[in-house]
Design a protein around this motif. Structure first.
Motif, PDB file in Angstrom:
ATOM      1  N   ALA A 270       0.164   4.163  -2.806  1.00  7.76           N
ATOM      2  CA  ALA A 270      -0.133   5.561  -2.479  1.00  7.76           C
ATOM      3  C   ALA A 270       0.802   6.495  -3.235  1.00  7.76           C
ATOM      4  O   ALA A 270       0.365   7.511  -3.793  1.00  7.76           O
ATOM      5  CB  ALA A 270      -0.001   5.785  -0.976  1.00  7.76           C
TER       6      ALA A 270
ATOM      7  N   ASP B 128       0.803  -1.232   0.000  1.00  7.41           N
ATOM      8  CA  ASP B 128       0.000   0.000   0.000  1.00  7.41           C
ATOM      9  C   ASP B 128       0.829   1.272   0.000  1.00  7.41           C
ATOM     10  O   ASP B 128       0.372   2.295  -0.477  1.00  7.41           O
ATOM     11  CB  ASP B 128      -1.101  -0.013   1.075  1.00  7.41           C
ATOM     12  CG  ASP B 128      -0.557  -0.036   2.479  1.00  7.41           C
ATOM     13  OD1 ASP B 128       0.642  -0.304   2.632  1.00  7.41           O
ATOM     14  OD2 ASP B 128      -1.337   0.219   3.399  1.00  7.41           O
ATOM     15  N   VAL B 129       2.081   1.214   0.464  1.00  6.76           N
ATOM     16  CA  VAL B 129       2.934   2.407   0.377  1.00  6.76           C
ATOM     17  C   VAL B 129       3.271   2.743  -1.080  1.00  6.76           C
ATOM     18  O   VAL B 129       3.027   3.870  -1.523  1.00  6.76           O
ATOM     19  CB  VAL B 129       4.206   2.237   1.239  1.00  6.76           C
ATOM     20  CG1 VAL B 129       5.253   3.264   0.872  1.00  6.76           C
ATOM     21  CG2 VAL B 129       3.853   2.338   2.715  1.00  6.76           C
ATOM     22  N   PRO B 130       3.789   1.768  -1.866  1.00  2.00           N
ATOM     23  CA  PRO B 130       4.015   2.080  -3.282  1.00  2.00           C
ATOM     24  C   PRO B 130       2.738   2.506  -3.996  1.00  2.00           C
ATOM     25  O   PRO B 130       2.777   3.400  -4.839  1.00  2.00           O
ATOM     26  CB  PRO B 130       4.542   0.764  -3.867  1.00  2.00           C
ATOM     27  CG  PRO B 130       4.958  -0.055  -2.740  1.00  2.00           C
ATOM     28  CD  PRO B 130       4.303   0.429  -1.505  1.00  2.00           C
TER      29      PRO B 130
END
Lengths: 275, 270
Positions: free
Chosen positions: B94, B90-92
């Motif tokens: 976002a 989910d970080v990449p």
């Protein structure tokens, strides 16, 4: 560059954006730790609808932003407990809010301008009075984060152990969502929804691939957040010259690119060091 | 108040119903896998990334659809490259999402055309769909469904039990990437018809409601398609009667389906 620091607009932009960048990056550390990037992004996006709705009702957009962000955080917290369920619940609340946004846009077309301002931000356009409110909200949010720091960290890193040690994990998780909602609403008001998401996730994830210790990680994230924000403002200001003085490129573009580049670089560095 | 039955004789309303029905079926089938895999965020991101491509195409003066498809597929590849098995994706997601939206903002600023064609990709213009577009969408949707059907069994295996699938020799990483590509392709096909917002609501809502009612994949996909069709039929009809945006109604109906299914499931389980 001389003209850059002479402008009072730029001074206000630098100070306000540094405050929100530091706040968002600190909150973001726990957002990344708890796997809440989607929830964080959704809450800012939903705040956008609230800001537009407030303008439709003749209120200050900040009121609508905070009300909708906190409401969204509550709904996400209430609907989804397990990770997969939370993912779907977040998506549906987001879809509903975007639908409401389309409705507001339909009811009053002037909302379109407000929405694109809130989406892409207007950092060079900050009133001095707003600066004080921003600083006050940021101070309260950081204080709340400091107060819940230890149990929040415990329940983020080892949820099972924290629960058996008597930490009220659910209540702490809920309280954190509320603090996050207020922080991103304020950030969105100053720099726009896009930058709020970039600052929430980027600096914290970058800091996490570089240092392991939480307090140092949070400090590094805050510094990175301010630097990325300022670099983006500087680049946006400089881009006015690249286009021969016709227009400057949007700050949100530069923040997003700088945040992604820093994250990719930090992961490459960490991978290199690990070998 | 306009009468819906009279309205049905208008070609534009027929086109709107047909286009929305095709989108609803494709979105519901893809959505089943999205919900099972917890890939809502990637779906949201990929349906919005296309907006940047459309804005870029407007800037260059080429067909927005080409930019939309190029960015959707490139976005899917970028997400796949940055996501690893050990880290949450989910970080990449976002960061790729904000990068694409930021690039879209840049293109719009350079083209000096805020609120133009590109914006319509966010909110959609279902009533502006013509018969040729419906035909193209139909063929493209069939292609995307055939692709998904060709990997459905191993994908389901890799989704439900990734470690067992890996041990059985299923190439999980390739499947992950292929599925992201299918989400991107489905977004590129459906976004021009109903807008990014509706694609997202129609992907998540009906499938999430269906997966709360049954654990059997075939039944869940069929139910999701049914819920999706009900949502677009009601949504388009209500939008026609009230003149409010169709996106609002479909998102609200999708949410009601999800809540209703949850209430039904919890009443019937001890």
């Amino acid at each position: 560059m001389h003209a850059f620091f002479a402008s009072p607009n730029v001074d206000a932009a630098l100070v306000a954006s540094a405050i929100v960048a530091a706040l968002t990056a600190a909150i973001g550390y726990f957002v990344v730790l708890r796997g809440l990037s989607f929830a964080g992004h959704a809450v800012t996006d939903i705040g956008l609808t609230g800001g537009a709705g407030a303008m439709l009702a003749g209120l200050s957009p900040l009121v609508g932003l905070i009300a909708f962000s906190v409401g969204a955080a509550t709904a996400v917290g209430a609907l989804g407990d397990r990770a997969r369920e939370r993912d779907v619940a977040t998506g549906l609340v987001l879809a509903l809010a975007l639908g409401l946004g389309a409705l507001f846009l339909h009811l009053q077309t002037t909302v379109a301008n407000a929405q694109s301002t809130l989406l892409f931000g207007s950092v060079f356009d900050i009133a001095p009075a707003l600066l004080r409110i921003v600083a006050a909200i940021a101070a309260v949010a950081l204080l709340a984060l400091a107060l819940m720091y230890r149990p929040l960290l415990f329940s983020s890193v080892a949820p099972e152990a924290a629960r058996s040690a008597g930490v009220p994990s659910r209540a702490i998780g809920f309280a954190f969502l509320i603090v996050m909602a207020v922080a991103v609403a304020e950030t969105a008001q100053i720099v726009g929804v896009l930058i709020a998401t970039a600052l929430l996730v980027g600096p914290a994830a970058t800091a996490m691939s570089l240092v392991r210790e939480p307090l140092r990680g949070i400090a590094l994230a805050m510094v990175l957040g301010i630097l990325e924000m300022w670099l983006a403002i500087g680049l946006s200001f400089a881009s006015f010259d690249w286009s021969h003085g016709t227009q400057s490129w949007p700050v949100s573009f530069f923040v997003a690119v700088v945040a992604l580049a820093a994250y990719v670089a930090s992961r490459a560095y960490a991978a290199l060091r690990a070998t | 108040m306009p009468n819906l039955l009279d309205g049905l004789s208008h070609p534009w309303l027929q086109n709107a119903f047909c286009g929305a029905a095709i989108v609803a079926i494709l979105a519901a089938v893809v959505g089943y896998f999205v919900v099972m895999r917890g890939a809502s965020f990637a779906t949201h991101a990929l349906s919005q990334i296309g907006f940047a491509g459309a804005a870029g195409a407007v800037l260059l003066g080429i067909e927005p659809l080409i930019g939309l498809i190029a960015f959707s597929l490139a976005g899917a590849l970028g997400l796949g490259a940055l996501s690893t098995r050990t880290r949450s994706s989910d970080v990449p997601t976002a960061l790729v999402l904000v990068c694409a939206l930021g690039t879209g903002a840049l293109f719009l600023a350079l083209a000096n055309s805020f609120g133009s064609d590109a914006m319509s990709f966010l909110f959609g213009t279902i009533v502006g769909v013509d018969r040729a577009q419906v035909a193209i969408t139909f063929v493209a949707a069939l292609g995307a469904l055939a692709l998904l059907a060709s990997i459905a069994r191993p994908l389901l295996f890799a989704t439900v039990a990734p470690d067992a699938a890996r041990a059985a020799g299923v190439r999980v990483g390739t499947l992950d990437l292929a599925f992201l590509g299918i989400i991107g392709l489905a977004a590129a096909i459906t976004v021009p018809i109903v807008g990014a917002l509706l694609v997202f609501a129609l992907t998540i809502g009906p499938a999430a409601a269906a997966s709360r009612l049954t654990a059997r994949p075939g039944v869940a996909v069929a139910l999701a398609v049914l819920f999706g069709l009900v949502a677009v039929a009601l949504g388009v009809a209500l939008a026609y009667e009230t003149d409010w945006p169709v996106g609002f109604f479909i998102a609200a109906i999708a949410m009601l389906e999800y809540l209703g299914a949850g209430a039904y499931a919890s009443r019937n389980s001890p």
